[in-house]
Design a protein around this motif. Structure first.
Motif, short mmCIF file in Angstrom:
data_model
loop_
_atom_site.label_atom_id
_atom_site.label_comp_id
_atom_site.label_asym_id
_atom_site.label_seq_id
_atom_site.Cartn_x
_atom_site.Cartn_y
_atom_site.Cartn_z
N GLN A 96 37.42 47.56 31.66
CA GLN A 96 37.62 46.28 32.20
C GLN A 96 38.90 45.64 32.21
O GLN A 96 39.33 45.14 33.32
CB GLN A 96 36.67 45.28 31.33
N VAL A 129 40.14 47.20 35.63
CA VAL A 129 39.44 46.44 36.99
C VAL A 129 39.99 44.93 36.98
O VAL A 129 40.17 44.56 38.32
CB VAL A 129 37.86 46.42 36.89
N MET A 130 40.07 44.29 36.01
CA MET A 130 40.51 43.13 35.98
C MET A 130 41.88 43.00 36.66
O MET A 130 42.26 42.21 37.29
CB MET A 130 40.47 42.26 34.68
N LEU A 136 41.90 43.05 40.30
CA LEU A 136 41.39 41.71 40.80
C LEU A 136 42.39 40.79 40.97
O LEU A 136 42.47 39.80 41.89
CB LEU A 136 40.05 41.16 40.09
N LEU A 137 43.32 40.67 39.83
CA LEU A 137 44.12 39.57 39.84
C LEU A 137 45.58 39.90 40.35
O LEU A 137 46.37 38.99 40.74
CB LEU A 137 44.55 39.31 38.20
#
Lengths: 235, 235, 235, 235
Positions: free
Chosen positions: A120, A123-124, A127-128
């Motif tokens: 996670q 993946v975060m 995204l950021l």
């Protein structure tokens, strides 16, 4: 080769034999939340043999008998579609869909191991960080090596990890991952947006410790970003 | 001294022998996320012997045979660069780069143990507290001792942990850590900005429980700060 | 009573004997982050005997031989200061500082067990709910019993857990905890602001499952509060 | 049938026998925070036998002898209120209150296993998605199968998980869960607002990996929502 001869490739009382290590390490990755729900995994190459876990199975329940063994290099020109095996499990299993991506790490960085997680934190980070790479400086990046197999980075360096777009099928990432490795020769890993990360190293220890180090940096980087703290300082 | 005699320093069936404790404790620290990717560690001093883990290895996979044993005090005037050993592992290992920092704890606080972590809670505390120290009051700080080796703090006290800037090489923190210990004689630990923390105690139990206590306080302090709750109350 | 006779109170091959259960349960609480740094613990009462862990030690390393056994009720009028023991550890240990608080649960709710944690979820709840109690409804509160020992609560009920102010010494909470139990007879636990929680039940199973349930509710309640979602719905 | 004959249904040396698997898997779910405080659980159906855990007990401490065995299908028209058993534990236990909900998965999707969790990620998803379903796209949803038992979803699909309102008693969810399964035939699970989730699969492996996959998606979805990132992309 007889089936018994092939099974010998994955039969050892040595806990550090790749066929024993892969199940143990995958169990640890499961507990870290990196490989839940059959995703992710690790491959190990020792000299001319590559040990690979099966696809689509619970990674914390792999057994040595589930491991595939492939020769390295492959004598076929398209290992992607036409692979040669030294040993296949008797069960109805398929080798990891990450196989051609692991091969990128062998071919382009002479890696001895490559790890894929769906962390996670990774993946975060994808995204950021909306651009082509995640970046951070002035953190504990010295556990990461330049290019994944070179000298350690320094605290004062800026770490960049390229981010490639995801595709519905894992193997369709092969070329874009290779292109990112060419474009960012100092990168120790490739992030896949909305999916996860591939990290390599000279051997399983270096692949694993670099994966941990990078995951730590994604975690702190995401926390910093959400708290409004810049992740890169001007030197 | 013969190699066999030296190995006797790290060979014991007692689970509480430092050479057995260090691997076990490091395994626990790994599961807490304190020492991932080869970072961090613990040293234990019993009387005139110091037990130290190797540098740059997976801390959750240390074995007693990997442990270095050094005499305390060192008869050389510069233990930083010219160390004397009672026992070195046969493998090609180097002692922890934290060695001179651990020595600060022995020399300045008569510590029996010192722990170094890269805990995300500690690092976030150094990012959200931009001054020279982290501070908190009216929390469970009574598990921390004044100066790390004195009487327990009170719930009503304000805990301050000095923060020093990081450097690319661990050993270059030696002097600034010593200076912070001198400047803050009541501090039980020293935070290193964007890096982690050093915590000491009279023995491994007190070093460990104080590290846990401080990490708990950094975690709650960071949560409070992000939620807009002041961490220090006016008495 | 001889020392050997006293030791028989904590010697059993039954894993469910309180002297074996307390160490095992404390190990689990440590892994949940409830009792790090020597804080927190559990006591178990079976009929006229109370089993209590020592104070100020690492809770995940307790052994059966460390357990105190006290008669219940105490024949002295001030068990707070003048306790009678059936068995004390030979080591230089002191019984848990929570002892008079555990006694509240025995005396006021006829509890068979009481658990004390320093859970971050509980502490954050006491920081975000500034009044005299935490409250939540329309969550999985049916694992909590009315008064801690009565019938289960319903999904439609509003759970209230009183919050009392902390004091520097654990034993000084005795009267305010008792007062909160009197004022909120339906409460299954008492929160201590900036400190933690006391939860009781008819036996260790009910005390443990209610502690887990309440901790879950504090965790979700804190997340809801921080996300701007009300924790109590108008019926 | 004699009691001994009935006990044979839950007595096996095979670790993959349902009576052995259920306790082991529940232990894992406990460590994931899915089934704390007696909540949640898993049932396994193999052909015409259904294995179900007891209600209201600590899920991480179940033993094979606690398992209920029921015939499938039930020859009674109202298995909800008038169940037939092949084997009941000798202890004073009741079968899981989820039994009729598990039955929905058997009857409507021919499931071989159904898992119920109180995961905080699932509950937060039901709080942040106020409509009739949670939805996400362009994440690792390929571990989820269409309808829970069909072909895998694609990265480019939009995953929708229906959300039904909670009720005070588990069994009162039976009809609304069935209705949601009918209305969303492609759904692999049903969320219960402010309560948790039911996930099914052809066998325990597929139920478990889909539960992990969905929980991962709720976790990342909640993080995205709180960070202001849309969870569904326009194709």
């Amino acid at each position: 080769m007889s089936s018994d001869e092939a099974d010998a490739f994955v039969t050892s009382t040595d806990p550090l034999h790749p066929a024993n290590l892969i199940p143990e390490l995958c169990g640890g990755f499961y507990r870290l939340g990196w490989v839940t729900g059959t995703g992710g995994g690790i491959c190990i190459r020792v000299g001319d043999k590559v040990y690979i876990a099966p696809s689509g199975v619970q990674k914390e329940r792999i057994e040595p008998s589930h491991i595939f063994v492939l020769p390295y290099p492959q004598s076929t020109s398209s290992p992607h579609t036409d692979r040669i095996f030294l040993r296949r499990p008797k069960l109805n299993l398929k080798e990891s869909a990450c196989t051609p991506l692991f091969w990128n790490a062998f071919d382009k960085r002479n890696a001895g191991s490559c790890i894929h997680t769906h962390s996670q934190n990774a993946v975060m980070a994808t995204l950021l960080w909306e651009g082509d790479f995640f970046e951070i400086s002035h953190q504990m990046i010295k556990g990461v090596r330049i290019g994944g197999n070179g000298p350690p980075m320094s605290y004062l360096d800026t770490l960049r990890v390229p981010i490639i777009p995801n595709t519905p099928f894992e193997e369709d990432l092969t070329e874009s991952m290779a292109a990112a490795m060419d474009k960012y020769p100092e990168a120790a890993a490739v992030l896949v947006r909305r999916h996860g990360i591939y990290v390599w190293g000279d051997d399983w220890q270096k692949a694993k410790t670099q994966t941990e180090c990078l995951d730590y940096l994604f975690e702190i980087g995401v926390k910093m970003k959400l708290a409004g703290i810049p992740t890169v300082l001007n030197n």
